[in-house]
Design a protein around this motif. Structure first.
Motif, PDB file in Angstrom:
ATOM      1  N   UNK A  32       0.945  -1.208   0.064  1.00 21.02           N
ATOM      2  CA  UNK A  32       0.035  -0.182   0.077  1.00 21.02           C
ATOM      3  C   UNK A  32       0.891   1.291   0.118  1.00 21.02           C
ATOM      4  N   UNK A  33       2.037   1.129   0.838  1.00 22.20           N
ATOM      5  CA  UNK A  33       2.852   2.366   0.723  1.00 22.20           C
ATOM      6  C   UNK A  33       3.582   2.616  -0.601  1.00 22.20           C
ATOM      7  N   UNK A  68       6.924  10.958  -7.805  1.00 22.69           N
ATOM      8  CA  UNK A  68       7.110  11.705  -6.309  1.00 22.69           C
ATOM      9  C   UNK A  68       8.003  12.740  -6.752  1.00 22.69           C
ATOM     10  N   UNK A  69       8.002  13.838  -5.712  1.00 20.98           N
ATOM     11  CA  UNK A  69       8.735  14.797  -5.884  1.00 20.98           C
ATOM     12  C   UNK A  69       9.715  14.924  -4.532  1.00 20.98           C
ATOM     13  N   UNK A 168       8.370  13.846   3.557  1.00 25.84           N
ATOM     14  CA  UNK A 168       7.132  14.281   4.128  1.00 25.84           C
ATOM     15  C   UNK A 168       6.505  14.506   2.719  1.00 25.84           C
ATOM     16  N   UNK A 169       4.909  14.315   2.944  1.00 23.57           N
ATOM     17  CA  UNK A 169       4.224  14.687   1.928  1.00 23.57           C
ATOM     18  C   UNK A 169       4.223  16.225   1.261  1.00 23.57           C
ATOM     19  N   UNK A 170       4.040  16.504  -0.022  1.00 23.97           N
ATOM     20  CA  UNK A 170       4.011  17.741  -0.493  1.00 23.97           C
ATOM     21  C   UNK A 170       2.480  18.069  -0.698  1.00 23.97           C
ATOM     22  N   UNK A 179       2.974  10.651  -5.209  1.00 21.62           N
ATOM     23  CA  UNK A 179       2.854   9.836  -4.244  1.00 21.62           C
ATOM     24  C   UNK A 179       2.766  10.612  -2.859  1.00 21.62           C
ATOM     25  N   UNK A 180       1.764  10.140  -2.007  1.00 19.97           N
ATOM     26  CA  UNK A 180       1.286  11.000  -0.858  1.00 19.97           C
ATOM     27  C   UNK A 180       1.495  10.010   0.580  1.00 19.97           C
TER      28      UNK A 180
END
Length: 205
Positions: A32-33, A68-69, A168-170, A179-180
């Motif tokens: 899930x990740x 992803x960033x 950490x999420x942006x 990606x969160x």
């Protein structure tokens, strides 16, 4: 004797079910990740700052692409880095944690972002299933290793620390599905030969 044997078999079966359930739950969590981040010492680094240079690797565990960033290509008022969205977590020899230390880009006096017409530009990477991507990570861009003592900042004693990095999420711009989540790496030991500093000791969640 038969009753005892049945009890042992039943106990073993229950233990197997529990172990299987835990393994399945872990696998589901990883799936899930969808992304794994690992930290390693940069073996190619040399010179007096070798101990502060690491390599961070992102691996796509999913069966689909992951966008992803991890940093910026353009930032107003400070040096850019493809790992500027990564934070440091340090734990000293007494177990005290210093969390979420952010990328600063330079030493004191620290320069915050300034207004500019073009704003910032994200570094964006697309990882296909099974692909990995690695970046150099210099923790000297997060900490004041010179510790000039000219500024009122948090100070850390010399010694061995446990280092972990965190992504950490942006905020989403509504155009790209990034990606969160919050992702943490493995922990490595790092030795600081002298006192060092950072603007704050511990940043909020």
């Amino acid at each position: 004797m038969i009753s005892n044997m049945k009890a042992l078999l039943l106990t073993g079966a229950i233990a197997f079910i529990v172990i299987t359930a835990k393994a399945t739950q872990q696998a589901e969590t990883e799936s899930a990740h969808g992304l794994r981040m690992s930290l390693a010492h940069d073996e190619a680094a040399s010179g007096p700052d070798k101990a502060t240079h690491f390599t961070v690797t992102f691996s796509n565990l999913k069966r689909e692409d992951v966008t992803l960033s991890t940093g910026l290509l353009v930032d107003c008022g400070r040096p850019v880095s493809r790992t500027s969205f990564i934070n440091l977590n340090l734990t000293d020899s007494k177990g005290k944690r210093h969390r979420h230390l952010p990328y600063l880009g330079d030493g004191p006096p620290y320069q915050g972002g300034t207004a500019c017409g073009n704003g910032v530009t994200l570094f964006v990477a697309v990882l296909h299933p099974g692909e990995s991507l690695s970046f150099p990570l210099d923790i000297g861009k997060y900490l004041d290793l010179a510790d000039s003592k000219q500024y009122d900042v948090a100070r850390f004693p010399a010694g061995v620390y446990s280092l972990q990095v965190e992504l950490r999420p942006i905020p989403s711009d509504g155009k790209v599905k990034y990606w969160a989540g919050t992702l943490s790496s493995n922990a490595l030991k790092v030795h600081f030969e002298s006192e060092f500093a950072a603007p704050l000791d511990d940043y909020p969640e």
